[in-house]
Design a protein around this motif. Structure first.
Motif, PDB file in Angstrom:
ATOM      1  N   UNK A  78      -6.810  36.173  48.605  1.00 14.93           N
ATOM      2  CA  UNK A  78      -8.191  36.632  48.753  1.00 14.93           C
ATOM      3  C   UNK A  78      -8.492  37.048  50.192  1.00 14.93           C
ATOM      4  N   UNK A  79      -7.953  36.286  51.135  1.00 15.54           N
ATOM      5  CA  UNK A  79      -8.176  36.607  52.549  1.00 15.54           C
ATOM      6  C   UNK A  79      -7.532  37.946  52.898  1.00 15.54           C
ATOM      7  N   UNK A  80      -6.336  38.187  52.387  1.00 16.98           N
ATOM      8  CA  UNK A  80      -5.660  39.459  52.631  1.00 16.98           C
ATOM      9  C   UNK A  80      -6.463  40.614  52.047  1.00 16.98           C
ATOM     10  N   UNK A  81      -6.945  40.445  50.814  1.00 16.94           N
ATOM     11  CA  UNK A  81      -7.757  41.503  50.198  1.00 16.94           C
ATOM     12  C   UNK A  81      -9.053  41.717  50.969  1.00 16.94           C
ATOM     13  N   UNK A  82      -9.670  40.635  51.417  1.00 18.27           N
ATOM     14  CA  UNK A  82     -10.907  40.746  52.185  1.00 18.27           C
ATOM     15  C   UNK A  82     -10.685  41.542  53.470  1.00 18.27           C
ATOM     16  N   UNK A  83      -9.552  41.274  54.138  1.00 14.76           N
ATOM     17  CA  UNK A  83      -9.220  42.008  55.363  1.00 14.76           C
ATOM     18  C   UNK A  83      -9.031  43.493  55.059  1.00 14.76           C
TER      19      UNK A  83
ATOM     20  N   UNK B 270      -3.625  33.954  59.806  1.00 18.14           N
ATOM     21  CA  UNK B 270      -4.747  34.901  59.824  1.00 18.14           C
ATOM     22  C   UNK B 270      -4.521  35.975  60.883  1.00 18.14           C
ATOM     23  N   UNK B 271      -3.928  35.594  62.019  1.00 20.48           N
ATOM     24  CA  UNK B 271      -3.595  36.580  63.048  1.00 20.48           C
ATOM     25  C   UNK B 271      -2.524  37.540  62.540  1.00 20.48           C
ATOM     26  N   UNK B 272      -1.566  37.007  61.791  1.00 18.67           N
ATOM     27  CA  UNK B 272      -0.504  37.839  61.228  1.00 18.67           C
ATOM     28  C   UNK B 272      -1.080  38.843  60.227  1.00 18.67           C
ATOM     29  N   UNK B 273      -2.004  38.381  59.386  1.00 23.68           N
ATOM     30  CA  UNK B 273      -2.640  39.273  58.409  1.00 23.68           C
ATOM     31  C   UNK B 273      -3.418  40.376  59.124  1.00 23.68           C
ATOM     32  N   UNK B 274      -4.130  40.025  60.185  1.00 27.10           N
ATOM     33  CA  UNK B 274      -4.917  41.015  60.924  1.00 27.10           C
ATOM     34  C   UNK B 274      -4.049  42.138  61.486  1.00 27.10           C
ATOM     35  N   UNK B 275      -2.802  41.807  61.854  1.00 27.23           N
ATOM     36  CA  UNK B 275      -1.907  42.806  62.443  1.00 27.23           C
ATOM     37  C   UNK B 275      -1.069  43.536  61.398  1.00 27.23           C
ATOM     38  N   UNK B 276      -0.872  42.917  60.241  1.00 24.98           N
ATOM     39  CA  UNK B 276       0.092  43.456  59.278  1.00 24.98           C
ATOM     40  C   UNK B 276      -0.491  43.727  57.898  1.00 24.98           C
ATOM     41  N   UNK B 277      -1.824  43.853  57.794  1.00 21.41           N
ATOM     42  CA  UNK B 277      -2.451  44.023  56.485  1.00 21.41           C
ATOM     43  C   UNK B 277      -1.968  45.276  55.751  1.00 21.41           C
ATOM     44  N   UNK B 278      -1.437  46.259  56.494  1.00 18.88           N
ATOM     45  CA  UNK B 278      -0.950  47.492  55.862  1.00 18.88           C
ATOM     46  C   UNK B 278       0.356  47.247  55.091  1.00 18.88           C
ATOM     47  N   UNK B 279       1.057  46.180  55.419  1.00 17.48           N
ATOM     48  CA  UNK B 279       2.379  45.937  54.855  1.00 17.48           C
ATOM     49  C   UNK B 279       2.330  44.977  53.678  1.00 17.48           C
ATOM     50  N   UNK B 280       3.435  44.891  52.966  1.00 21.30           N
ATOM     51  CA  UNK B 280       3.573  43.908  51.899  1.00 21.30           C
ATOM     52  C   UNK B 280       3.612  42.515  52.529  1.00 21.30           C
TER      53      UNK B 280
END
Length: 277
Positions: free
Chosen positions: A222-227, A181-191
């Motif tokens: 879903x979590x990635x899309x939500x972010x 979840x921390x990784x997604x928060x920092x990298x949501x712009x990327x694939x």
């Protein structure tokens, strides 16, 4: 030795072992060990094969038949079978596996304890470590005509104790989910792929998806899309960025994909959302 059965890859290898009387009395020991690539449709039923069987499913899906019924083992799962009783297994898809037929003076006690706690198909959090230990033991049989029986016993003990320790690894699971979840928060712009996240957590994709949803209420996707949608809503409310700029900034491939997902999540288009703020 290379396998010659139908629906098993011809490059699959296995090794047989005859334990000493000392090993039978004091140690864990292998009776057979192999690395098999099963072809979809492989099916085996046996009334008895004197040993316990540990199958690690590296890839694919396998059905395990025991007295309790039929269970399904997925990639990253370990199946533990008492082969003294009628049993079987079949490949639902092409399956890559590594397996150990083993026995020993305390094998039944270990088998009973593990299966009473977790059943016959286990999804261990520390599956990478277990796979490495099983492969190391397999490789030891491949390279040596007669592996050291004490070393073999210690390796099997470590594998079984690793399974037991994984049953109560809630802290490890939580840490793995927190990392992703921390990784997604920092990298949501990327694939970001499921394999990226599961590797970061140290779990198989199947197990990771299951525990991630249990802890967050959403699948990793879903979590990635939500972010991404949360960031988009912030940008729509507080900036003058265009829809295209926001879509790109939030990791969407194009405007249409962004607008489609946004409307599906929020019940309105990004433009309508901005107009209401």
């Amino acid at each position: 030795m290379y396998n010659k059965e139908e629906k098993i890859s011809k490059t699959s290898e296995y090794f047989l072992n005859t334990p000493s009387e000392t090993a039978k009395q004091l140690f864990f020991y292998t009776t057979a060990i192999g690395q098999f690539d099963y072809i979809a449709g492989y099916d085996l039923m046996r009334s008895r094969y004197d040993s316990y069987l540990l199958i690690f499913i590296e890839k694919g899906e396998m059905e395990i038949t025991i007295d309790k019924g039929t269970l399904t083992a997925h990639s990253g799962d370990v199946a533990l079978i008492n082969c003294y009783l009628p049993h079987g297994y079949n490949a639902k898809t092409d399956c890559k596996t590594i397996w150990i037929h083993f026995d020993g003076s305390t094998a039944k006690q270990y088998f009973d304890y593990i299966t009473e706690q977790a059943g016959n198909v286990i999804t261990p959090a520390n599956y990478r470590s277990l796979y490495q230990q099983m492969y190391s033991l397999f490789n030891d049989h491949r390279q040596k005509e007669k592996p050291n029986e004490i070393s073999v016993s210690l390796a099997i003990t470590s594998i079984l104790q690793g399974l037991i320790s994984s049953l109560g690894s809630n802290d490890t699971v939580s840490d793995g989910v927190k990392k992703t979840t921390a990784y997604i928060a920092k990298n949501y712009k990327n694939k970001i792929s499921l394999s990226d996240l599961s590797e970061l957590a140290g779990f198989s994709p199947y197990y990771f998806t299951r525990v991630f949803k249990k802890e967050t209420g959403m699948t990793p996707h879903q979590y990635l899309l939500s972010t991404r949608i949360s960031v988009a809503k912030y940008n729509l409310s507080t900036t003058r960025m265009t829809i295209s700029e926001i879509a790109s900034n939030c990791g969407f491939d194009d405007d249409s994909a962004f607008c489609y997902v946004f409307k599906k999540w929020e019940g309105m288009t990004p433009t309508q959302y901005r107009a209401n703020k």
